[in-house]
Design a protein around this motif. Structure first.
Motif, PDB file in Angstrom:
ATOM      1  N   GLU A  10       0.829  -1.205   0.000  1.00 17.94           N
ATOM      2  CA  GLU A  10       0.000   0.000   0.000  1.00 17.94           C
ATOM      3  C   GLU A  10       0.862   1.253   0.000  1.00 17.94           C
ATOM      4  N   THR A  11       1.859   1.289   0.869  1.00 19.48           N
ATOM      5  CA  THR A  11       2.713   2.465   0.977  1.00 19.48           C
ATOM      6  C   THR A  11       3.479   2.702  -0.317  1.00 19.48           C
ATOM      7  N   CYS A  12       3.950   1.633  -0.943  1.00 16.41           N
ATOM      8  CA  CYS A  12       4.622   1.769  -2.237  1.00 16.41           C
ATOM      9  C   CYS A  12       3.672   2.405  -3.252  1.00 16.41           C
ATOM     10  N   SER A  13       2.422   1.969  -3.256  1.00 16.46           N
ATOM     11  CA  SER A  13       1.441   2.503  -4.193  1.00 16.46           C
ATOM     12  C   SER A  13       1.225   3.997  -3.970  1.00 16.46           C
ATOM     13  N   TYR A  14       1.078   4.404  -2.716  1.00 16.79           N
ATOM     14  CA  TYR A  14       0.842   5.813  -2.415  1.00 16.79           C
ATOM     15  C   TYR A  14       2.025   6.669  -2.860  1.00 16.79           C
ATOM     16  N   ASN A  15       3.222   6.173  -2.605  1.00 19.91           N
ATOM     17  CA  ASN A  15       4.410   6.936  -2.959  1.00 19.91           C
ATOM     18  C   ASN A  15       4.641   6.972  -4.466  1.00 19.91           C
TER      19      ASN A  15
END
Length: 267
Positions: free
Chosen positions: A165-170
């Motif tokens: 998820e964090t990779c996607s947001y970034n």
């Protein structure tokens, strides 16, 4: 023009495992909306096992644990099609080489391998495909709705899905500097899939989750796929850098009176 406006759009779906997988349900829903779907699978053996299911659909081999194969996949797709309107990242892998253990006993090599395949591969895929993603393309990853919940039988995958998820947001932020490409995740509740069948104690967790949903009926794979298709479409153009929870209200119903009654029932 339809509401979704997916007619003649070309989408790469990564991670079809079998007909019960979210990736396959997404494929069917995309095709019903008029999109052209191409696939990548992890190995020649997987491709052979999917031959009947995929039929004459175009499918490439790409083991995302190997960066050079991701680069090669992007080059092949560019040569064959020129550009893409979207990507579905439905890839996860966990090697519990020493069996399921308490989280503090997680094996380092297993954790790093699972992170590489299940989370960081999204970054590498995005980087490799950036030159051939259309200006307003959409990239959707399949996550879980319970990354902040400790589940003994899910091992170390909850923090790895949180990393996805964090990779996607970034990536949404990073791509936003010079494109309108969007990145979002579909954070699904427990599903009946072939992969989940191999998790110890999963059936009990699945049935418990069902009692927590408002409707007293668990999520279907098709419902997850439908959300992914919406996020791939121009109808969701205002949604970027988000995790859309799809779990029939499971995380809002901890104090359901039936669940409380059963939990407090005398031994």
């Amino acid at each position: 023009m339809s509401f979704l406006n997916l007619e003649n759009k070309r989408i790469l779906v990564m991670g079809v495992a079998n007909r019960k997988s979210v990736a396959w349900a997404t494929t069917k829903a995309l095709e019903e909306a008029g999109a052209e779907v191409i696939h990548s699978v992890r190995s020649e053996a997987r491709l052979e096992s999917l031959q009947k299911l995929l039929g004459d659909r175009k499918a490439y081999i790409c083991d995302v644990e190997l960066p050079e194969q991701i680069t090669a996949l992007a080059e092949q797709v560019k040569a064959d099609y020129g550009a893409l309107d979207g990507i579905v990242h439905s890839i996860a892998f966990a090697n519990y080489s020493e069996g399921f253990k308490p989280f503090h006993e997680t094996v380092r090599k297993d954790f790093l391998q699972a992170t590489s395949i299940s989370a960081f591969s999204l970054v590498e895929v995005a980087n490799a495909f950036k030159p051939i993603l259309n200006e307003e393309a959409s990239v959707v990853s399949i996550g879980i709705s319970s990354t902040d919940v400790t589940a003994e039988n899910y091992g170390y995958m909850a923090p790895i899905k949180a990393a996805l998820e964090t990779c996607s947001y970034n990536l949404a932020k990073s791509f936003g500097a010079d494109t309108r490409v969007r990145f979002n995740t579909v954070n699904a509740g427990p599903l009946k899939t072939s992969a989940s069948a191999g998790i110890p104690g999963y059936l009990e967790s699945y049935l418990y989750a069902e009692k927590l949903t408002f409707r007293k009926q668990n999520l279907t794979t098709q419902e997850v796929a439908n959300t992914a298709v919406f996020l791939l479409s121009s109808a969701s153009s205002g949604i970027n850098g988000q995790g859309i929870v799809v779990n029939a209200g499971m995380d809002r119903n901890y104090f359901d009176k039936e669940v409380v009654r059963l939990a407090m029932r005398p031994e």
